[in-house]
Design an enzyme around this catalytic site. Structure first.
Site, short mmCIF file in Angstrom:
data_model
loop_
_atom_site.label_atom_id
_atom_site.label_comp_id
_atom_site.label_asym_id
_atom_site.label_seq_id
_atom_site.Cartn_x
_atom_site.Cartn_y
_atom_site.Cartn_z
CE LYS A 53 -3.74 -2.49 2.29
NZ LYS A 53 -4.46 -2.81 3.54
CD GLN A 97 -3.27 -4.41 6.76
OE1 GLN A 97 -3.39 -3.38 6.12
NE2 GLN A 97 -3.74 -5.56 6.32
CG ASP A 120 -9.27 0.20 5.56
OD1 ASP A 120 -9.06 -0.27 4.44
OD2 ASP A 120 -8.48 0.11 6.52
N1 GUN Z 1 -6.84 -6.67 6.41
C1 GUN Z 1 -7.27 -7.37 5.35
N2 GUN Z 1 -7.85 -6.55 4.44
C2 GUN Z 1 -7.79 -5.31 4.95
C3 GUN Z 1 -8.20 -4.03 4.47
O1 GUN Z 1 -8.79 -3.88 3.39
N3 GUN Z 1 -7.94 -2.98 5.29
C4 GUN Z 1 -7.33 -3.13 6.50
N4 GUN Z 1 -7.13 -2.04 7.23
N5 GUN Z 1 -6.93 -4.29 6.96
C5 GUN Z 1 -7.16 -5.37 6.20
#
Ligand code: GUN
Length: 293
Positions: A53, A97, A120
């Site tokens: 990311k 995350q 998110d």
């Molecule tokens: N863990 C797995 N997928 C995601 C996501 O799209 N965002 C976040 N913050 N954590 C994740």
């Protein structure tokens, strides 16, 4: 039949060019879209997602700032980082995350994120706004799946979509978005999960199957109708001694067999994954634009 491969890397690259152009225009007006990232603990998969990311942000000309906390961090220490990101004008999007080492505090941490920076789309305010059709940050993986279908010329409208998996991150928001009366939705949606005794009885009726169960081999060829579209959201690490890392990534779908029966299918890796990251960039840029109004 051998399925058309829906190349997420290609579609994501096209969208990232559009996003990079938006970023350049924002920078010319003095605003660099910024993402604040919080990683708690050292889960290798989470580390790898976060790095992906941050790299994508840099490639699009965006700013990202990571705070790392040990797995032993307290609830207060985690909330303090969220509050600091909330108050930082350089940060337009906040990414905590998941999973957190202590999953019991996840909902509290998500609720502490400023909904206007919740790129998110996990905050209850944004979930609620999405469900009733108000403008909201859409969760990245579901939105990425919708964009991938749209940009591959596959319309969900009027089709029967069967989603396997009911997570807050993928299955549930996808069911919501696909059932909405709009250009990307208007589908008939069935959601299967671990409580469904015979998932194949439903997936065999589907025009589009979306696998989001988080378990390899969930969707086998006998569960798919000839000519169906198959979207694989699963990302699973399986041991592989021939790889330097000691593992390889597989989805939830038995790709070799299902790709002989489907009309179109997403690979893992290189399918939905790059789209998820792209929608995170998209949301962060949208947030930066809104902050200027
Ligand atoms: N863990 C797995 N997928 C995601 C996501 O799209 N965002 C976040 N913050 N954590 C994740």
């Amino acid at each position: 039949m051998s399925a058309k491969i829906l190349d997420g890397k290609l579609i994501a690259a096209e969208m990232r060019r559009e996003i990079a152009a938006d970023v350049a225009a924002l920078k010319a007006r003095g605003v660099t879209p910024g993402l604040g990232v919080l990683l708690v603990g050292d889960n290798p998969a989470s580390r790898s997602y976060v790095t992906g990311k941050e790299q994508a942000c840099a490639e699009a000309g965006m700013f990202s700032q990571e705070t790392g906390l040990p797995a032993t961090a307290t609830r207060e220490e985690i909330l303090a980082v969220v509050r600091q990101f909330n108050g930082d004008a350089k940060i337009h999007g906040i990414l905590v995350q998941l999973p957190l080492p202590d999953s019991r505090i996840e909902q509290e941490v998500i609720a502490a994120i400023d909904p206007d920076k919740d790129v998110d789309g996990f905050h209850p305010t944004n979930v609620g706004r999405m469900v009733v059709g108000l403008p909201a940050f859409l969760p990245c993986t579901p939105h990425g799946v919708l964009q991938m279908l749209k940009r591959s010329g596959i319309r969900a409208s009027g089709k029967h979509v069967v989603i396997v998996g009911r997570s807050n991150i993928v299955g549930r928001p996808l069911a919501n978005l696909l059932s909405m009366k709009n250009e990307l939705g208007n589908a008939t949606v069935t959601m299967c999960h671990t409580g469904t005794p015979d998932i194949g009885a439903f997936t065999r009726q589907a025009d589009i199957v979306i696998a989001a169960a988080g378990r390899p081999g969930t969707i086998t060829a006998d569960m798919i109708r000839e000519g169906a579209v198959v979207v694989d959201v699963g990302v699973n690490r399986v041991p592989d001694a021939t790889k330097k890392s000691g593992f390889r990534l597989v989805g939830d779908v038995d790709f070799p067999a299902v790709s002989q029966k489907a009309s179109a299918i997403t690979p893992v890796p290189g399918g939905v994954g790059p789209m998820t990251i792209t929608m995170l960039l998209f949301n962060t840029v949208w947030s930066a634009k809104r902050s200027m109004k």
